[in-house]
Motif scaffolding. Structure first.
Motif, mmCIF file in Angstrom:
data_model
loop_
_atom_site.group_PDB
_atom_site.id
_atom_site.type_symbol
_atom_site.label_atom_id
_atom_site.label_comp_id
_atom_site.label_asym_id
_atom_site.label_seq_id
_atom_site.Cartn_x
_atom_site.Cartn_y
_atom_site.Cartn_z
ATOM 1 N N VAL A 97 0.873 -1.153 0.000
ATOM 2 C CA VAL A 97 0.000 0.000 0.000
ATOM 3 C C VAL A 97 0.917 1.212 0.000
ATOM 4 O O VAL A 97 1.625 1.471 0.955
ATOM 5 N N SER B 249 -5.515 7.604 -0.612
ATOM 6 C CA SER B 249 -5.345 6.600 -1.659
ATOM 7 C C SER B 249 -4.469 5.454 -1.174
ATOM 8 O O SER B 249 -4.741 4.279 -1.459
ATOM 9 N N GLY C 45 -6.021 2.532 0.705
ATOM 10 C CA GLY C 45 -6.871 1.591 0.010
ATOM 11 C C GLY C 45 -8.316 1.703 0.477
ATOM 12 O O GLY C 45 -8.830 2.801 0.709
ATOM 13 N N GLN C 46 -8.992 0.572 0.653
ATOM 14 C CA GLN C 46 -10.382 0.572 1.083
ATOM 15 C C GLN C 46 -10.552 1.174 2.470
ATOM 16 O O GLN C 46 -11.611 1.716 2.802
ATOM 17 N N LEU C 47 -9.505 1.099 3.285
ATOM 18 C CA LEU C 47 -9.589 1.636 4.646
ATOM 19 C C LEU C 47 -9.575 3.161 4.665
ATOM 20 O O LEU C 47 -9.811 3.772 5.700
ATOM 21 N N LYS D 42 -11.728 5.015 3.537
ATOM 22 C CA LYS D 42 -13.081 5.459 3.865
ATOM 23 C C LYS D 42 -13.312 5.518 5.372
ATOM 24 O O LYS D 42 -14.275 6.140 5.829
ATOM 25 N N GLU D 43 -12.448 4.843 6.126
ATOM 26 C CA GLU D 43 -12.594 4.791 7.582
ATOM 27 C C GLU D 43 -11.680 5.776 8.302
ATOM 28 O O GLU D 43 -11.589 5.769 9.522
ATOM 29 N N ARG E 298 -14.536 0.953 12.947
ATOM 30 C CA ARG E 298 -14.515 -0.076 11.917
ATOM 31 C C ARG E 298 -13.115 -0.281 11.367
ATOM 32 O O ARG E 298 -12.799 -1.344 10.844
ATOM 33 N N ASN F 234 -11.310 -3.822 10.477
ATOM 34 C CA ASN F 234 -10.974 -4.160 9.093
ATOM 35 C C ASN F 234 -9.483 -4.235 8.817
ATOM 36 O O ASN F 234 -9.079 -4.540 7.697
ATOM 37 N N LEU G 119 -7.633 -6.837 6.731
ATOM 38 C CA LEU G 119 -7.723 -6.885 5.275
ATOM 39 C C LEU G 119 -6.458 -6.391 4.627
ATOM 40 O O LEU G 119 -6.233 -6.624 3.439
#
Length: 245
Positions: free
Chosen positions: A11, A66, A69-71, A73-74, A237, A241, A244
């Motif tokens: 990442v 960026s 990654g998906q995290l 958003k948290e 969250r 998470n 992941l």
């Protein structure tokens, strides 16, 4: 273009204008009303808060999220401060870093192997580093320990996991320039605290895809230059998470 992380499996975070990050003459500062009382010590030590829509602020924030990654958003990026190196001590640190960078370039045949890296810790430790420099060596707050040195991370996700939440729910991370020179592999749980010989200057956990840089105690205030301070807030969250990553 300079990239945080040397392998596409990491990442990572990309910076498009290296010269911009190495400039320390920015006078952009947000109104004093935006400073939280607990951050006044940062301002006193040459840290200036960058406003949104400032080029550096938006570049760091976008790259940071960026890189999560998906995290991403948290995570909320609350503020970004820049090290102006305006104090006497700050100017001395900047000049020292430049001198050691040039010396390392000569030693390594023209490439000092300077990278960007993240350092996360408690608010008090980050404040002490900004005020006085690195002074103590402790085991990393997250992940394995590779020797007795300062552990920094090319991927910001690992720095985030090392940052401790303060009384206001904020976490503090430094984005630093790091002089690596010639690196050597350091095994997990090693007690090494200096290079094995004069051929090496710093340590890594892996040659091909390093996730950890190790700067030895004797070099920690000459080979690490904090450029930016990122304040963030993580949701519950996030910790759920993290597996992941």
């Amino acid at each position: 273009m300079n990239q945080f992380g040397d392998h596409n499996d990491q990442v990572s975070m990309t910076i498009d204008d290296e010269k911009m990050l190495l400039s320390f003459d920015s006078q952009v500062e947000s109104p004093s009303s935006t400073y939280h009382d607990s951050l006044r010590s940062f301002k006193k030590n040459g840290m200036i808060e960058l406003e949104e829509r400032n080029k550096e602020h938006d570049l760091i924030k976008a790259g940071f999220l960026s890189g999560m990654g998906q995290l991403g958003k948290e995570v909320e990026v609350v503020a970004i401060h820049k090290n102006s190196c305006s104090t006497i001590l700050g100017q001395a640190r900047l000049e020292s870093f430049r001198i050691y960078s040039e010396a390392m370039r000569k030693k390594c045949g023209g490439n000092a192997n300077i990278k960007y890296a993240w350092f996360g810790s408690s608010k008090d430790e980050i404040c002490n580093i900004i005020s006085h420099g690195f002074s103590t060596i402790t085991e990393p707050k997250s992940g394995e320990c590779f020797g007795m040195g300062v552990h920094l991370y090319p991927a910001n996700i690992h720095g985030v996991l090392s940052a401790l939440e303060d009384e206001n729910g904020l976490r503090h991370m430094l984005l630093c320039r790091v002089i690596l020179g010639n690196t050597e592999i350091i095994e997990a749980s090693s007690k090494q605290f200096q290079p094995t010989c004069q051929d090496f200057d710093s340590g890594v956990d892996n040659y091909l895809a390093p996730k950890t840089y190790i700067i030895w105690p004797s070099y920690m205030n000459s080979h690490i230059l904090p450029n930016f301070l990122v304040l963030l807030r993580k949701s519950r969250r996030f910790l759920q998470n993290r597996i992941l990553v």
